[in-house]
Design an enzyme around this catalytic site. Structure first.
Site, PDB file in Angstrom:
ATOM      1  CD  GLU A 128      35.902  44.187  37.495  1.00 26.96           C
ATOM      2  OE1 GLU A 128      35.782  43.141  36.801  1.00 26.96           O
ATOM      3  OE2 GLU A 128      35.326  44.368  38.571  1.00 26.96           O
ATOM      4  CB  CYS A 167      34.345  43.783  43.927  1.00 33.10           C
ATOM      5  SG  CYS A 167      35.913  43.451  44.782  1.00 33.10           S
TER       6      CYS A 167
END
Length: 224
Positions: free
Chosen positions: A106, A2
């Site tokens: 993402e 992340c």
């Protein structure tokens, strides 16, 4: 991993959702659309039996580190074996935290030259908390409070995009994660699991998010 996330809820909204009273002054709770490593973010911890927000820098610097630059490599902590890693053993027992967010990004790679950003959020539209760890570094008068976000295996929504995802805690698990009385890792490791796919959604967004200089609402607008 992340590497970017979003916080758009106001301080008042987050105070109601996460149960803290003191909202720090300044711009800490201004909307953020592209939070990147090394930047400051409001982190929720328990202090003197109360939930408290503390500004911290993203990228964990262990208390024993000689050079704070190690934080650039510590933005995420893999949940697998986390209780054995020197950088995370102590924080897992004594310095767990909630990383407040409204969504995260993402990237998938359809080919070697292309990266396509996707925005992930809860279907409910509510803010949530990543499972995080924090630490305090104090050397030669320089004091740093830093944090990392724990990652796990992907759920079904994430699998086509990436092979890792951040740990999003269920609201009912947040108290346990923050509980300073719980120091045995075996009591909190079961919380580090993929969030249910059916409670999340994702969509493609603009390549604006590729640069952390772009911190604007257009970052979270869906594109074809």
């Amino acid at each position: 991993m992340c590497g970017r996330f979003v916080k758009t809820s106001s301080g008042e909204e987050l105070s109601r959702r996460f149960g803290f009273d003191d909202i720090p002054s300044g711009n800490l709770f201004e909307p953020r659309y592209n939070i990147a490593p090394s930047q400051e973010h409001p982190i929720l911890i328990v202090s003197e039996d109360h939930r408290k927000v503390s500004p911290m820098k993203w990228g964990l610097v262990p208390y024993w580190a000689k050079d704070p630059k190690i934080g650039y490599k510590m933005i995420n902590a893999r949940s697998e074996g986390i209780e054995e890693k020197p950088s995370f053993r102590m924080p897992l027992r004594k310095r767990r935290c909630l990383v407040i967010a409204d969504g995260f990004y993402e990237w998938c790679k359809p080919d070697k030259k292309t990266k396509v950003p996707h925005f992930f959020k809860l279907k409910s539209g509510e803010p949530f908390a990543f499972a995080g760890l924090w630490d305090l570094w104090n050397k030669d008068g320089q004091i740093l409070k830093t944090f990392t976000i724990i990652t796990t295996t992907p759920n079904e929504l994430m699998k086509p995009i990436h092979n890792r995802m951040p740990v999003i805690l269920k609201e009912t698990d947040e108290d346990k994660w923050l509980d300073p009385e719980i120091e045995d890792p075996k009591n909190v490791l079961p919380l580090l699991k993929p969030y249910p796919s059916d409670e999340m959604e994702c969509f493609k967004v603009s390549s604006l998010v590729n640069s952390p200089k772009n911190d604007v609402p257009d970052c979270i607008v869906a594109v074809d």
